[in-house]
Design an enzyme around this catalytic site. Structure first.
Site, PDB file in Angstrom:
ATOM      1  N   CYS A   1       0.243  10.649   2.497  1.00  0.00           N
ATOM      2  CA  CYS A   1       1.918  10.790   3.109  1.00  0.00           C
ATOM      3  C   CYS A   1       3.459  11.012   2.452  1.00  0.00           C
ATOM      4  O   CYS A   1       4.091  11.500   2.614  1.00  0.00           O
ATOM      5  CB  CYS A   1       2.258   8.859   2.193  1.00  0.00           C
ATOM      6  SG  CYS A   1       0.906   8.330   3.398  1.00  0.00           S
TER       7      CYS A   1
ATOM      8  N   HIS B   1       9.183   7.770   1.957  1.00  0.00           N
ATOM      9  CA  HIS B   1       8.334   7.143   2.601  1.00  0.00           C
ATOM     10  C   HIS B   1       8.283   5.879   3.103  1.00  0.00           C
ATOM     11  O   HIS B   1       9.058   5.018   2.820  1.00  0.00           O
ATOM     12  CB  HIS B   1       7.106   7.308   1.367  1.00  0.00           C
ATOM     13  CG  HIS B   1       6.037   6.852   2.655  1.00  0.00           C
ATOM     14  ND1 HIS B   1       5.514   7.327   4.077  1.00  0.00           N
ATOM     15  CD2 HIS B   1       4.840   6.446   2.217  1.00  0.00           C
ATOM     16  CE1 HIS B   1       4.537   7.427   4.048  1.00  0.00           C
ATOM     17  NE2 HIS B   1       3.702   6.545   3.407  1.00  0.00           N
TER      18      HIS B   1
ATOM     19  N   ASN C   1       4.075   2.851   9.841  1.00  0.00           N
ATOM     20  CA  ASN C   1       3.699   4.057   8.360  1.00  0.00           C
ATOM     21  C   ASN C   1       3.750   4.554   9.582  1.00  0.00           C
ATOM     22  O   ASN C   1       2.392   4.735   9.135  1.00  0.00           O
ATOM     23  CB  ASN C   1       3.355   3.625   7.514  1.00  0.00           C
ATOM     24  CG  ASN C   1       2.795   4.381   6.510  1.00  0.00           C
ATOM     25  OD1 ASN C   1       3.059   5.262   6.920  1.00  0.00           O
ATOM     26  ND2 ASN C   1       2.064   4.103   5.120  1.00  0.00           N
TER      27      ASN C   1
HETATM   28  N1  COA Z   1      -1.808 -11.049   8.911  1.00  0.00           N
HETATM   29  C1  COA Z   1      -1.866 -12.320   8.076  1.00  0.00           C
HETATM   30  N2  COA Z   1      -2.383 -12.254   7.151  1.00  0.00           N
HETATM   31  C2  COA Z   1      -2.645 -10.963   6.404  1.00  0.00           C
HETATM   32  C3  COA Z   1      -2.455 -10.437   6.597  1.00  0.00           C
HETATM   33  C4  COA Z   1      -2.226  -9.999   8.080  1.00  0.00           C
HETATM   34  N3  COA Z   1      -1.833  -8.877   9.148  1.00  0.00           N
HETATM   35  N4  COA Z   1      -3.078  -9.218   5.633  1.00  0.00           N
HETATM   36  C5  COA Z   1      -3.609  -9.645   4.863  1.00  0.00           C
HETATM   37  N5  COA Z   1      -3.114 -11.206   5.108  1.00  0.00           N
HETATM   38  C6  COA Z   1      -3.732 -12.437   4.015  1.00  0.00           C
HETATM   39  C7  COA Z   1      -4.399 -12.218   2.980  1.00  0.00           C
HETATM   40  O1  COA Z   1      -6.262 -12.067   3.864  1.00  0.00           O
HETATM   41  C8  COA Z   1      -4.593 -12.682   2.185  1.00  0.00           C
HETATM   42  O2  COA Z   1      -5.020 -13.828   2.417  1.00  0.00           O
HETATM   43  P1  COA Z   1      -5.483 -15.264   1.349  1.00  0.00           P
HETATM   44  O3  COA Z   1      -4.627 -15.633   0.448  1.00  0.00           O
HETATM   45  O4  COA Z   1      -5.972 -16.504   2.447  1.00  0.00           O
HETATM   46  O5  COA Z   1      -6.708 -14.474   0.316  1.00  0.00           O
HETATM   47  C9  COA Z   1      -3.138 -12.876   2.017  1.00  0.00           C
HETATM   48  O6  COA Z   1      -2.711 -12.489   3.076  1.00  0.00           O
HETATM   49  C10 COA Z   1      -1.774 -12.125   1.159  1.00  0.00           C
HETATM   50  O7  COA Z   1      -2.526 -11.127   1.109  1.00  0.00           O
HETATM   51  P2  COA Z   1      -1.919  -9.810  -0.037  1.00  0.00           P
HETATM   52  O8  COA Z   1      -2.969  -8.344   0.295  1.00  0.00           O
HETATM   53  O9  COA Z   1      -2.277 -10.056  -1.442  1.00  0.00           O
HETATM   54  O10 COA Z   1      -0.783  -9.350   0.536  1.00  0.00           O
HETATM   55  P3  COA Z   1       0.339  -8.718   0.282  1.00  0.00           P
HETATM   56  O11 COA Z   1       1.337  -9.748   0.120  1.00  0.00           O
HETATM   57  O12 COA Z   1       0.266  -7.702  -0.934  1.00  0.00           O
HETATM   58  O13 COA Z   1       1.000  -7.531   1.348  1.00  0.00           O
HETATM   59  C11 COA Z   1       0.623  -5.379   2.233  1.00  0.00           C
HETATM   60  C12 COA Z   1      -0.117  -6.568   1.783  1.00  0.00           C
HETATM   61  C13 COA Z   1      -0.693  -5.213   2.622  1.00  0.00           C
HETATM   62  C14 COA Z   1       1.750  -5.922   2.771  1.00  0.00           C
HETATM   63  C15 COA Z   1       1.143  -5.115   0.607  1.00  0.00           C
HETATM   64  O14 COA Z   1       0.058  -5.616   0.189  1.00  0.00           O
HETATM   65  C16 COA Z   1       1.714  -3.656   0.754  1.00  0.00           C
HETATM   66  O15 COA Z   1       2.643  -3.054   1.638  1.00  0.00           O
HETATM   67  N6  COA Z   1       0.922  -2.353   0.182  1.00  0.00           N
HETATM   68  C17 COA Z   1       1.036  -0.947  -0.136  1.00  0.00           C
HETATM   69  C18 COA Z   1       1.007  -0.714   1.497  1.00  0.00           C
HETATM   70  C19 COA Z   1       1.410   1.100   1.855  1.00  0.00           C
HETATM   71  O16 COA Z   1       2.228   1.565   0.949  1.00  0.00           O
HETATM   72  N7  COA Z   1       0.182   1.297   1.985  1.00  0.00           N
HETATM   73  C20 COA Z   1       0.401   3.080   2.107  1.00  0.00           C
HETATM   74  C21 COA Z   1       1.102   3.865   1.000  1.00  0.00           C
HETATM   75  S1  COA Z   1       1.410   5.341   1.590  1.00  0.00           S
END
Ligand code: COA
Length: 338
Positions: free
Chosen positions: A120, A261, A291
């Site tokens: 990215c 980004h 993204n």
């Molecule tokens: N729908 C519903 N629930 C979901 C889900 C979805 N699409 N994806 C994950 N969950 C659930 C998980 O299973 C977890 O459940 P649990 O508590 O029962 O285990 C809960 O939501 C929280 O998950 P978590 O991973 O802690 O969520 P988060 O608040 O960290 O959000 C992201 C997840 C991926 C949105 C966040 O971590 C993020 O944006 N990270 C950066 C990603 C990024 O930018 N990547 C590219 C960079 S180039």
């Protein structure tokens, strides 16, 4: 070509182009695929919908769409372009690179063309390369593309990743300029930390673990430690921007637009707060495009250009971050053609 005095030759960013595939996938469509809700996706990421390539489209098709748009907007002839760089992590083939294919598709028949992959951050690295080549006198006119078809390496059974990623292409025109200091591309800051390579990766399909008939599908798709990547992104966005501004002798108050980004709305909110820049100056189009990796920053740039917020003379701070882990920032004064 003979290089003149370095201080007088600058690289100027003079045009943008964009291409999004026709098919729109909404959060409601995703609700039908995995156990998720529109409410969860919007509140955790900010994404409402994204574009997905057609079955017969590959990355070169998206990239060529963006380049054609750029040539149309700027009135530059394809044959006047000396250098074509395509930043991508999802080329059509392992070999050959995408860029020569894109060159042929867009009438740049013998252009110097190659791909670069910094995930990215790739578009930032590619701008840095083109800038260096222009400032050193190697080329005069460069087209730098960011293009990715992430839908092909997305695990559509993994709700933790499939709600984030999408397809698209964007590009910029960079031209030589013998103008005054303080114009054009003003500075670049970039780096990497390979110890985090497993936080965002595709485990199989490369030379370490070639994909075989028995490779589980999920191993050939993006896997992500979301929380770790979130922590890295929020930290590096602020740190890289600050280092670049310090180097340029400027402050965040001098910046008109931050084009970061487009990974997650919460990352952008965090950056605005930590950097002390009004939220409306931090560009966001991820709600409509998701993204798109290498394409993300040029698509966001085209978005503000078309909305009329990117004005001639605007000081724009672009920041990329992603797999590698990698990051890169570019500070530019927007000086369109004409
Ligand atoms: N729908 C519903 N629930 C979901 C889900 C979805 N699409 N994806 C994950 N969950 C659930 C998980 O299973 C977890 O459940 P649990 O508590 O029962 O285990 C809960 O939501 C929280 O998950 P978590 O991973 O802690 O969520 P988060 O608040 O960290 O959000 C992201 C997840 C991926 C949105 C966040 O971590 C993020 O944006 N990270 C950066 C990603 C990024 O930018 N990547 C590219 C960079 S180039």
């Amino acid at each position: 070509m003979t290089a003149g005095p370095r201080a007088r030759r600058r690289a100027r960013l003079t045009g943008v182009g964009a291409y999004l595939p026709e098919r729109v996938m909404t959060n409601a469509d995703l609700e039908a695929l995995v156990d998720t809700t529109d409410d969860w996706i919007v509140s955790r990421t900010g994404v409402h919908e994204r574009h997905i390539a057609a079955a017969d489209q590959a990355t070169s098709d998206l990239a060529a769409g963006a380049v054609r748009d750029l040539l149309r907007r700027t009135n530059v002839r394809a044959t006047d372009v000396d250098l074509l760089v395509v930043a991508t992590s999802t080329p059509d083939y392992v070999l050959p690179p995408c860029a020569p294919i894109v060159g042929t598709m867009t009438g740049m028949d013998t252009v110097a063309a190659y791909d670069t992959n910094a995930a990215c951050s790739g578009f930032m690295y590619a701008i840095a390369q083109a800038t260096g080549m222009i400032e050193s006198g190697m080329v005069r006119t460069a087209v730098v593309v960011g293009a990715d078809t992430l839908s092909r390496i997305t695990n559509w059974d993994d709700r933790g990743t499939c709600v984030l990623f999408a397809d698209g292409a964007g590009c910029v025109l960079i031209e030589v300029d013998e103008g005054e200091p303080g114009t054009g591309i003003l500075g670049v800051e970039f780096g990497s930390d390979g110890s985090g390579f497993g936080d965002l990766w595709v485990p199989a399909g490369g030379t370490r673990t070639p994909a075989t008939a028995s490779t589980p599908h999920g191993e050939s798709c993006i896997q992500m430690n979301g929380r770790e990547v979130f922590r890295f992104a929020t930290r590096i966005l602020v740190e890289s921007s600050q280092r670049l501004l310090d180097e340029a002798g400027l402050t965040i108050d001098d910046v008109d637009l931050v084009v970061a980004h487009q990974a997650n709305e919460r990352i952008l909110d965090h950056a605005s707060e930590r950097m002390g820049i009004p939220r409306e100056k931090v560009v966001m189009n991820l709600d409509r495009v998701g993204n798109t990796s290498s394409a993300s920053i040029p698509l966001a740039l085209a978005h503000v250009h078309d909305a009329g917020t990117l004005e001639p003379g605007s000081l724009v701070l672009m920041v990329g971050f992603g797999a590698g882990l990698t990051w890169g920032s570019v500070l530019v004064r927007w000086e369109p053609r004409g």
